[in-house]
Design a protein around this motif. Structure first.
Motif, short mmCIF file in Angstrom:
data_model
loop_
_atom_site.label_atom_id
_atom_site.label_comp_id
_atom_site.label_asym_id
_atom_site.label_seq_id
_atom_site.Cartn_x
_atom_site.Cartn_y
_atom_site.Cartn_z
N LEU A 129 54.45 -14.03 -22.25
CA LEU A 129 53.15 -13.45 -22.58
C LEU A 129 52.11 -14.56 -22.57
N ARG A 130 51.15 -14.45 -21.64
CA ARG A 130 50.09 -15.46 -21.51
C ARG A 130 48.75 -14.75 -21.61
N LEU A 131 48.00 -15.09 -22.64
CA LEU A 131 46.75 -14.39 -22.92
C LEU A 131 45.58 -15.36 -22.90
N MET A 132 44.43 -14.86 -22.43
CA MET A 132 43.23 -15.68 -22.34
C MET A 132 42.05 -14.92 -22.94
N LEU A 133 41.28 -15.61 -23.76
CA LEU A 133 40.05 -15.08 -24.35
C LEU A 133 38.86 -15.36 -23.43
N ASP A 134 37.88 -14.47 -23.45
CA ASP A 134 36.59 -14.66 -22.77
C ASP A 134 36.66 -14.54 -21.25
N GLY A 135 37.76 -14.05 -20.71
CA GLY A 135 37.91 -13.91 -19.26
C GLY A 135 39.36 -14.19 -18.89
N VAL A 136 39.67 -14.02 -17.61
CA VAL A 136 41.05 -14.24 -17.18
C VAL A 136 41.09 -15.01 -15.86
N ILE A 137 42.25 -15.62 -15.61
CA ILE A 137 42.56 -16.21 -14.31
C ILE A 137 43.92 -15.68 -13.90
N ASP A 138 44.33 -15.94 -12.69
CA ASP A 138 45.64 -15.47 -12.23
C ASP A 138 46.74 -15.98 -13.15
N GLY A 139 47.64 -15.10 -13.51
CA GLY A 139 48.77 -15.46 -14.35
C GLY A 139 48.54 -15.24 -15.83
N TYR A 140 47.32 -14.88 -16.23
CA TYR A 140 46.99 -14.65 -17.64
C TYR A 140 46.37 -13.27 -17.80
N ASP A 141 46.70 -12.61 -18.91
CA ASP A 141 46.13 -11.31 -19.23
C ASP A 141 45.01 -11.46 -20.25
#
Length: 436
Positions: A129-141
């Motif tokens: 589980l890979r999460l990103m705040l404020d936007g996303v890039i490939d490989g992150y939700d």
């Protein structure tokens, strides 16, 4: 010394004072009430549980001092997880190493850190589980999208989560400090809560100014104490000396935790700027993390009053000292006597205990037990044959049992058979008026 045994967490505070401010971000103005923080943490804990994470599993986060930092931390805590807050200033190799070393099953970061998140993506294959705040890039939700779909009801049968932070890595790779933790219901207060109440006068009425990076042990843990007690945390995204004073006046700050470098920057402000701000609301400013030059601390006590206290401890939680402003003025340069739960020993290079006044390695007896994750050699090297443990500092005890720190053993330089302590040189340089 704790007045409450169970029920110390934001959700408990939200039941009685839902609209009270739990978090204020000094620069952005973002705020969380206790109900908003509790609801947000519940939603994230639900998301973690639905992804299969169970109490005791590991999760890692690498964020700047973000608006939603404590939503992330309390969400992990509510889920009973072991969470590792990583420095936002690590190299990509160091960050990937920590994620792999701690066995993180989830990783939370931000768009601000997206370049580094992309760099490590191929090195953390086990992180599902890979999460990103404020936007996303490939490989992150998207963190926001995931949590918005969850209910804000609490998970059943919740247990206390816990941090597992990494040492600074002064020599070699940083190492996770694995504490011996109890299986306690959510809301069971850690010992730090009692210390905050008893030594530092922390209450639900406090306003706590946090000027340091939240991934450090002290800012992270003390803010959680504030939010267990029902106080308000004012978070500075970055330290700025004048803004620190502005925040004290604007929010009527009662408590703050600092490091000596911040004192030095405050004292180097123009006197007209220093005198502009009212700091009379302060009842306790406590500092740690590094030796404080004697003249620097003396000037700060003259300015802020006898509200500046100091403790010596480490992420390892193996022992501590504490000294009030009044005691320090009688023992200038000391970090205080041992706390009531431990005893200090000064030891030479051969493990023999030294008399009062002699310099040697500082060891604690009777404090908390710890080990370094996946590093039995480093664990063994930090322990004495008598079971005492050390953070690697050098110091001495005076006749009254007050500890004075000299430097870290790993920093010491030996030249011509003489020990040279860089801290002495640094204190001269950093306090010089021509050094910015």
């Amino acid at each position: 010394v704790c007045t409450t045994v169970i029920g110390m967490f934001p959700g408990h505070i939200a039941q009685s004072t839902p609209d009270k401010l739990a978090v204020v971000m000094a620069q952005s103005g973002f705020t969380y009430t206790y109900k908003q923080l509790d609801d947000a943490a519940n939603r994230f804990s639900q998301a973690l549980a639905k992804h299969g994470l169970k109490p005791g599993d590991h999760v890692a986060l690498c964020l700047e001092n973000h608006d939603r930092y404590f939503e992330v931390v309390w969400g992990c805590h509510y889920a009973g997880l072991v969470y590792t807050a990583c420095s936002s200033r690590l190299t990509s190799d160091e960050l990937a190493y920590i994620l792999n070393d701690c066995g993180a099953k989830a990783f939370i970061t931000s768009k601000y850190k997206s370049d580094q998140a992309q760099e490590i993506s191929g090195q953390i294959q086990h992180v599902d589980l890979r999460l990103m705040l404020d936007g996303v890039i490939d490989g992150y939700d998207s963190f926001e999208d995931l949590v918005s779909q969850q209910p804000n009801e609490p998970l059943p049968d919740r247990k206390e989560g816990a941090d597992m932070l990494y040492s600074s890595g002064t020599t070699g790779r940083p190492k996770g400090v694995k504490l011996h933790l109890a299986d306690n219901p959510l809301g069971t207060p850690p010992a730090l809560v009692g210390l905050g109440q008893f030594l530092l006068g922390m209450t639900s009425e406090m306003v706590y100014l946090s000027p340091a990076p939240l991934y450090h042990a002290a800012p992270l843990r003390w803010n959680l104490v504030v939010q267990r007690l029902g106080g308000t945390s004012v978070i500075m995204e970055h330290f700025d000396a004048e803004q620190f004073l502005q925040c004290i006046e604007k929010y009527s700050v009662t408590h703050s935790q600092t490091v000596p470098t911040m004192f030095i920057r405050l004292l180097k402000l123009d006197p007209t700027i220093r005198s502009k701000y009212d700091v009379s609301s302060l009842s306790c400013v406590f500092h740690a993390a590094a030796p404080c030059p004697i003249e620097t601390k003396r000037q700060m006590i003259e300015w802020f009053g006898p509200v500046i206290h100091e403790y010596y401890a480490g992420t390892e939680g193996n022992g501590s000292t504490f000294i009030s402003a009044e005691e320090w003025l009688k023992h200038p340069g000391s970090v205080g006597p041992a706390a009531s739960d431990c005893q200090i020993h000064i030891v030479d290079d051969f493990g023999q205990e030294l008399p009062r006044g002699a310099q040697g390695g500082v060891y604690f007896e009777g404090g908390g037990q710890f080990e370094y994750l996946n590093d039995p050699e480093k664990t063994a090297n930090s322990h004495h044959t008598n079971g005492w443990s050390t953070l690697g500092d050098i110091g001495y005890l005076d006749d009254e049992g007050f500890l004075y720190l000299t430097d870290r053993k790993s920093f010491m330089i030996i030249s011509g058979g003489v020990n040279i302590y860089p801290q002495e040189a640094e204190n001269v340089l950093i306090t010089h008026p021509l050094v910015a």
